[in-house]
Design a protein around this motif. Structure first.
Motif, short mmCIF file in Angstrom:
data_model
loop_
_atom_site.label_atom_id
_atom_site.label_comp_id
_atom_site.label_asym_id
_atom_site.label_seq_id
_atom_site.Cartn_x
_atom_site.Cartn_y
_atom_site.Cartn_z
N ARG A 104 -53.46 -59.19 22.76
CA ARG A 104 -52.82 -57.97 22.27
C ARG A 104 -51.34 -57.99 22.64
O ARG A 104 -50.98 -58.32 23.78
CB ARG A 104 -53.49 -56.75 22.89
CG ARG A 104 -54.92 -56.57 22.44
CD ARG A 104 -55.67 -55.65 23.35
NE ARG A 104 -55.99 -56.29 24.61
CZ ARG A 104 -56.07 -55.64 25.76
NH1 ARG A 104 -55.84 -54.35 25.83
NH2 ARG A 104 -56.38 -56.30 26.86
N LYS A 156 -60.47 -45.04 15.49
CA LYS A 156 -61.54 -45.82 16.13
C LYS A 156 -62.67 -46.06 15.14
O LYS A 156 -63.24 -47.15 15.08
CB LYS A 156 -62.10 -45.06 17.34
CG LYS A 156 -61.11 -44.90 18.45
CD LYS A 156 -61.55 -45.69 19.66
CE LYS A 156 -60.51 -45.59 20.75
NZ LYS A 156 -59.98 -46.91 21.10
N LEU A 162 -50.32 -55.28 18.27
CA LEU A 162 -50.74 -56.34 17.37
C LEU A 162 -51.88 -57.08 18.07
O LEU A 162 -51.83 -57.31 19.27
CB LEU A 162 -49.59 -57.32 17.12
CG LEU A 162 -48.49 -56.84 16.18
CD1 LEU A 162 -47.21 -57.61 16.41
CD2 LEU A 162 -48.94 -57.00 14.73
N LEU A 187 -49.01 -53.39 8.67
CA LEU A 187 -48.53 -54.69 9.11
C LEU A 187 -47.36 -55.05 8.21
O LEU A 187 -47.42 -54.83 7.00
CB LEU A 187 -49.62 -55.74 8.97
CG LEU A 187 -50.73 -55.71 10.02
CD1 LEU A 187 -51.98 -56.42 9.51
CD2 LEU A 187 -50.25 -56.37 11.30
N SER A 192 -61.87 -45.11 24.50
CA SER A 192 -61.01 -44.30 25.35
C SER A 192 -59.97 -43.61 24.49
O SER A 192 -59.44 -44.16 23.54
CB SER A 192 -60.35 -45.21 26.38
OG SER A 192 -60.07 -46.47 25.79
N SER A 213 -50.49 -37.37 23.93
CA SER A 213 -49.80 -38.63 23.65
C SER A 213 -48.90 -38.52 22.44
O SER A 213 -48.18 -39.44 22.11
CB SER A 213 -50.83 -39.73 23.38
OG SER A 213 -51.50 -39.45 22.15
N ASP A 234 -55.26 -48.36 22.88
CA ASP A 234 -56.21 -47.49 23.56
C ASP A 234 -55.84 -47.42 25.04
O ASP A 234 -54.85 -48.01 25.47
CB ASP A 234 -57.66 -47.95 23.32
CG ASP A 234 -57.92 -49.33 23.88
OD1 ASP A 234 -57.23 -49.74 24.83
OD2 ASP A 234 -58.81 -50.01 23.37
N SER A 241 -54.42 -58.45 13.27
CA SER A 241 -54.55 -57.05 12.86
C SER A 241 -53.69 -56.16 13.75
O SER A 241 -53.05 -56.66 14.67
CB SER A 241 -56.02 -56.62 12.92
OG SER A 241 -56.52 -56.78 14.22
N ALA A 242 -53.69 -54.88 13.47
CA ALA A 242 -52.89 -53.94 14.27
C ALA A 242 -53.63 -52.63 14.39
O ALA A 242 -54.39 -52.25 13.51
CB ALA A 242 -51.54 -53.72 13.60
N ARG A 243 -53.41 -51.94 15.50
CA ARG A 243 -54.07 -50.65 15.71
C ARG A 243 -53.32 -49.86 16.78
O ARG A 243 -52.41 -50.38 17.41
CB ARG A 243 -55.51 -50.86 16.14
CG ARG A 243 -55.64 -51.72 17.40
CD ARG A 243 -57.08 -51.72 17.89
NE ARG A 243 -57.31 -52.70 18.93
CZ ARG A 243 -56.95 -52.55 20.19
NH1 ARG A 243 -56.34 -51.44 20.58
NH2 ARG A 243 -57.20 -53.49 21.08
N HIS A 244 -53.72 -48.62 16.95
CA HIS A 244 -53.14 -47.84 18.03
C HIS A 244 -53.64 -48.38 19.37
O HIS A 244 -54.79 -48.80 19.49
CB HIS A 244 -53.54 -46.37 17.91
CG HIS A 244 -52.72 -45.60 16.93
ND1 HIS A 244 -53.25 -44.94 15.85
CD2 HIS A 244 -51.39 -45.40 16.85
CE1 HIS A 244 -52.29 -44.36 15.16
NE2 HIS A 244 -51.14 -44.63 15.74
N ILE A 256 -48.33 -48.90 19.30
CA ILE A 256 -49.11 -49.77 18.41
C ILE A 256 -49.19 -51.16 19.03
O ILE A 256 -48.23 -51.65 19.60
CB ILE A 256 -48.44 -49.84 17.02
CG1 ILE A 256 -48.50 -48.47 16.35
CG2 ILE A 256 -49.10 -50.90 16.15
CD1 ILE A 256 -47.78 -48.40 15.02
N ALA A 265 -46.33 -53.85 19.86
CA ALA A 265 -45.53 -54.04 18.64
C ALA A 265 -44.08 -53.63 18.84
O ALA A 265 -43.19 -54.10 18.15
CB ALA A 265 -46.14 -53.25 17.48
N VAL A 296 -50.21 -38.27 19.63
CA VAL A 296 -51.15 -38.59 18.56
C VAL A 296 -52.39 -37.72 18.80
O VAL A 296 -53.00 -37.80 19.87
CB VAL A 296 -51.54 -40.09 18.57
CG1 VAL A 296 -52.50 -40.39 17.44
CG2 VAL A 296 -50.29 -40.95 18.45
N GLY A 338 -49.80 -43.61 22.19
CA GLY A 338 -49.38 -43.55 20.79
C GLY A 338 -48.75 -44.85 20.32
O GLY A 338 -48.46 -45.01 19.14
N ILE A 359 -51.34 -47.20 10.10
CA ILE A 359 -50.51 -48.29 10.60
C ILE A 359 -50.36 -49.35 9.52
O ILE A 359 -51.31 -49.63 8.79
CB ILE A 359 -51.15 -48.92 11.86
CG1 ILE A 359 -51.15 -47.88 13.00
CG2 ILE A 359 -50.42 -50.19 12.29
CD1 ILE A 359 -51.85 -48.36 14.24
N ALA A 407 -53.09 -51.68 7.70
CA ALA A 407 -53.86 -52.34 8.75
C ALA A 407 -55.33 -51.97 8.72
O ALA A 407 -56.18 -52.71 9.18
CB ALA A 407 -53.27 -52.04 10.13
#
Lengths: 249, 249
Positions: free
Chosen positions: B236, A25, B216, A216, A9, A14, B200, B195-198, B214, B239, A16, B212, A214, A239
């Motif tokens: 999740r 992704k 954890l 950590l 998704s 946003s 979704d 881990s970390a990511r944007h 983040i 962050a 971004v 946008g 990103i 990350a």
DNA sequence: TATAGTCGTCTATATCAATAGACAAATTAG
DNA sequence: CTAATTTGTCTATTGATATAGACGACTATA
């Protein structure tokens, strides 16, 4: 992500861009081990359909990852995965840089980037149990594995007690070995606080990242077995290349 | 960040818009405790100068944070900080949701969102030591503190052994209490990968985040004191609202 | 050698993001 | 009351982002 299936998704307007979200992704997917080394990515049209965007948008994402050395595109054949699975960086009471990465990489070391003496800031003083403004030595280091930066850290030590640790660090390339010169053969991680944020300009340069990545962030205090604080540190990990494995203590 | 002083750097043409990067910085700054509750943010022109952008760009960032309930803008007076410091979420061998947040919030609980029975995926089967495809119960939960979502988790349990745990969870609102009904009075966290990511689209909806943001991500296995796996989970955390404190085990 | 599949490039258009400048509206300090 | 400070709104312009469609170039294979 919950399983894996519903992760495709994308958010519009946003702040971004879509190409960056898609690049993220794809990176996640690679890091999660969805592709073998040298495996082919789905074709651009398929990715465009999956994410509900134009093919050109997918191409922007791929182009960023090619630039970054993660993918290799070959006209007429396909787009292929170059990079490996994420490194799993262990964190525990006895975390040591090299030890935990054994087996995952062929080569790894720490580089001392700079050292300086400065008055302790509020948080450093608190962490080390010193008066605010007391002199501390600050070591800036970068951890590398297989020629890629995997961490960037600042470590603070009480200046009076650890005078010359910068030289020791430069010579040995190891915190453990350097502390040994000061009669400390064992130390423990007392506390670790973990967060995540977008990489800023310094992170991008230090860790060789693409904008929008990103990181950590860990803030930790190391102590002697009897509880005396010896090191305060702040580390940053990309990350997309590293995950932290909290090991049993 | 290394100290704090050099963090005011912004990346152009990165795929992440300037207003979002600035919103991120402001959030970090608040979370780091740079502003007291109800303190005034620096005026727009000052922020614009600090980040080297137009005042309108700063306004976009502020407007997103006002929308998100983090700031309150008053014409002629200034812009004020509403939200608190980040929650510090403890992670350790005996992590329990409520216990660790005591003192930080006035109210906290877990909501069961859904439950289902499904065949175990590769990683769930591995984590629980089951055959791939074995039946597992999946519980989707959300953790809330002071009426704000602070975590979103999926937990998997062996279906045969824990039949009815969904009902127990709905009634008790506690994993610990639910497991107790199955004769498990103690359990330990065997492994945690971080881990970390944007975020979704699912994260945005579940955690009430702005696009946008983040997150954890932790993937963990809980075991009985004698090492028998009982729960596999993926959680999740936003962050911007939560940091993870790795506690002594 | 056709043909299908895939990446590479081009043009055109619409929307979002960012800059620039000006002025209005509300509050605070003198 | 006046001036300074600060947020709110408006117009205009530029560049980055995203869509759309078409076609070329290269590869593999039937």
């Amino acid at each position: 992500m919950i399983g894996r299936q519903m992760a495709d998704s994308i958010e519009r307007r946003s702040g971004v861009s879509l190409w960056r979200q898609i690049a993220d992704k794809i990176l996640q997917s690679i890091a999660a081990g969805d592709f073998a080394e040298n495996a082919a990515l789905p074709p651009e049209v398929a990715l465009a359909e999956r994410y509900g965007v134009n093919r050109h948008t997918v191409r922007s994402a791929i182009s960023a990852l090619v630039q970054d050395g993660v993918l290799r595109a070959e006209q007429g054949r396909g787009t292929f995965v170059l990079s490996r699975k994420r490194l799993s960086y262990p964190i525990g009471a006895r975390t040591r840089f090299s030890a935990g990465l054994q087996g995952q990489t062929s080569e790894r070391h720490i580089v001392l980037l700079s050292s300086s003496v400065e008055p302790a800031s509020q948080r450093v003083a608190e962490g080390l149990g010193l008066a605010r403004g007391a002199e501390v030595i600050r070591l800036e280091t970068r951890g590398e594995a297989d020629s890629r930066p995997v961490s960037r850290a600042a470590g603070w030590f009480e200046a009076r007690r650890f005078a010359g640790i910068d030289r020791a660090m430069a010579e040995t390339g190891s915190v453990t070995a350097s502390l040994a010169r000061f009669g400390i053969d064992d130390y423990l991680r007392q506390s670790t606080v973990l967060s995540a944020r977008h990489a800023d300009a310094a992170d991008l340069a230090d860790l060789d990242l693409q904008p929008g990545a990103i990181v950590l962030v860990t803030v930790a205090v190391n102590v002697t077995p009897d509880g005396q604080p010896i090191q305060f540190s702040e580390s940053r990990f990309p990350a997309e290349r590293v995950e932290l494995k909290l090991s049993a203590l």
